[in-house]
Design an enzyme around this catalytic site. Structure first.
Site, PDB file in Angstrom:
ATOM      1  N   LYS A 141      35.071 -41.418  -3.326  1.00  0.00           N
ATOM      2  CA  LYS A 141      35.373 -39.989  -3.341  1.00  0.00           C
ATOM      3  C   LYS A 141      35.163 -39.487  -4.751  1.00  0.00           C
ATOM      4  CE  LYS A 141      36.977 -36.903  -0.356  1.00  0.00           C
ATOM      5  NZ  LYS A 141      36.784 -37.000   1.099  1.00  0.00           N
TER       6      LYS A 141
HETATM    7  N1  GLU Z   1      34.034 -35.344   3.058  1.00  0.00           N
HETATM    8  C1  GLU Z   1      33.888 -35.824   4.389  1.00  0.00           C
HETATM    9  C2  GLU Z   1      35.034 -36.765   4.743  1.00  0.00           C
HETATM   10  O1  GLU Z   1      36.053 -36.767   4.095  1.00  0.00           O
HETATM   11  C3  GLU Z   1      32.508 -36.433   4.640  1.00  0.00           C
HETATM   12  C4  GLU Z   1      32.133 -37.569   3.753  1.00  0.00           C
HETATM   13  C5  GLU Z   1      30.665 -37.974   3.878  1.00  0.00           C
HETATM   14  O2  GLU Z   1      29.961 -37.457   4.720  1.00  0.00           O
HETATM   15  O3  GLU Z   1      30.250 -38.841   3.090  1.00  0.00           O
HETATM   16  O4  GLU Z   1      34.971 -37.475   5.702  1.00  0.00           O
END
Ligand code: GLU
Length: 417
Positions: free
Chosen positions: A107
């Site tokens: 993240k």
């Molecule tokens: N931000 C989204 C999540 O928390 C998608 C993450 C992604 O597609 O890599 O699942």
């Protein structure tokens, strides 16, 4: 009654500990998986429109990369902390493992309110942050995506910045891009669509029709707004929605198109005239059949879990429910479809986008949605089976599956050196 510490990281680790205990996980593996593997914090300058130089703090955290490249969104939010990013990166590891896609968890975040920046400032901030984290990202190493406060345009700037450094276009370095530069059909709606598929599975198991169900959605961003629309298309009545400024409730159902128009005009749903105003906390306790938290973490806690009136909770947000709240909801017979399952549609279609980008062979929206449905339905059934077999709630069941997959991959690869 003593209330739990409401930090996202403490809760993520508690959720992991519950599964690790049940699995009697080897203490060494437990030590590895309980914390992130790699963390980068950057402070970087941005030239503001008035000529001032401002500095911003950003992070990129890799929780685990045993099962594949690090994967996870980038959040722009004024209140985001390194501990939040650590928790969110852990949840990505378990999310990818739950739906069996070959990624690790990551993240990123920048501590900023993106709405307070001009488009030019937002672009310069994004490009400089990309450059700062470029020692981590890459199409086979770490692939960012949108999250709260970021969108397809921001992904385009990340892709362009990375490509400028590489000297050639590298579409697969991010997902959630605009379609005409290698994005995937269906990605924008994917988290919400994935949630609608698992809700449909849950509804069937519980003999509870979605058509006619009353739904409250916390959040009206890309995920919450789309969830509301898709569920309405399935015949449900949306009784409440909210955004960061507050929420609205109408017992007979909200006119969603008018609410969306109102938000586009005034920037919020909160002052929509033909409904009662509620706070974000009140929204969670409204009478409804299905509650969809689609905003920030730590919303359903030991403080309010005994007042939730929904029969099903479909978690589109990451980390909306604390472990203490989970126990209360389980005892009360409320069926929770956990974030690492219910919210996995986004990263699943991110994976499809990445595969399409690497192969330079693109799918139709129908193909994307059909594959998403297959992945979500099969993960739901696996988690449900585990929940029944192990006599645990759906979150612990999903964790049992996810943690054992990652632990087994670690064990079989061995510890270097
Ligand atoms: N931000 C989204 C999540 O928390 C998608 C993450 C992604 O597609 O890599 O699942």
């Amino acid at each position: 009654m003593a209330f739990e510490q409401e930090s996202a990281l403490a809760n993520a680790q508690k959720q992991f500990d519950i599964a690790a205990d049940k699995l009697q996980l080897d203490p060494g593996l437990r030590r590895i998986l309980r914390v992130p593997q790699r963390e980068l914090t950057v402070t970087f300058p941005v030239k503001m429109d008035d000529g001032r130089i401002e500095t911003f703090v950003g992070h990129r955290v890799h929780h685990n990369i045993t099962r594949g490249p690090a994967k996870g969104g980038i959040r722009y939010h004024p209140g985001v902390t390194l501990d939040d990013v650590r928790a969110l990166s852990m949840w990505m590891t378990w999310k990818c493992a739950t739906v069996s896609i070959p990624y690790g968890g990551a993240k990123g975040a920048v501590v900023v309110d993106p709405r307070a920046l001009s488009p030019g400032e937002l672009e310069r901030l994004t490009r400089r942050y990309t450059s700062e984290i470029s020692i981590l990202i890459g199409p086979d190493r770490d692939i960012p995506a949108p999250d709260i406060g970021t969108n397809a345009q921001i992904m385009a700037w990340i892709m362009d910045t990375y490509s400028m450094h590489s000297g050639h276009t590298v579409p697969a370095v991010v997902t959630g891009k605009p379609i005409n530069i290698g994005g995937s059909y269906g990605r924008q709606e994917a988290t919400a669509r994935g949630l609608s598929y698992v809700l449909r599975e849950a509804a069937e198991v519980l003999s509870f029709p979605i058509a006619g169900a009353r739904i409250a959605v916390q959040g009206f961003g890309n995920v919450g707004g789309t969830c509301a629309r898709l569920l309405e298309e399935m015949g449900a009545t949306i009784v409440a929605v909210s955004d960061s400024k507050g929420g609205i409730y109408r017992r007979s159902g909200l006119p969603l198109a008018a609410v969306a128009e109102h938000k586009a005009r005034s920037g919020t749903v909160a002052d929509f005239p033909e409904a009662d105003r509620v706070t974000n906390a009140e929204l969670l306790e409204l009478p409804c059949d299905i509650l969809v938290p689609a905003a920030l973490h730590t919303q359903i806690t030991a403080r309010n879990a005994d007042r939730i009136r929904a029969r099903i909770i479909g978690e589109a947000a990451n980390g909306p429910t604390t472990p203490e709240a989970d126990s209360i909801l389980y005892d009360r017979g409320i069926f929770v479809i956990p974030d690492i399952l219910a919210g996995a549609g986004g990263v699943t279609v991110s994976y499809f986008e990445w595969v399409q980008g690497l192969q330079e062979f693109f799918w139709t929206e129908r193909e994307v949605n059909a594959q998403l449905e297959r992945v979500m339905a099969s993960a739901f059934q696996q988690v449900l089976r585990t929940a029944h077999e192990q006599r645990v709630h759906m979150r612990t069941a999903a964790y049992l599956l996810a943690v054992s997959k990652v632990a087994e991959s670690t064990r079989i690869r061995g510890i270097y050196p």
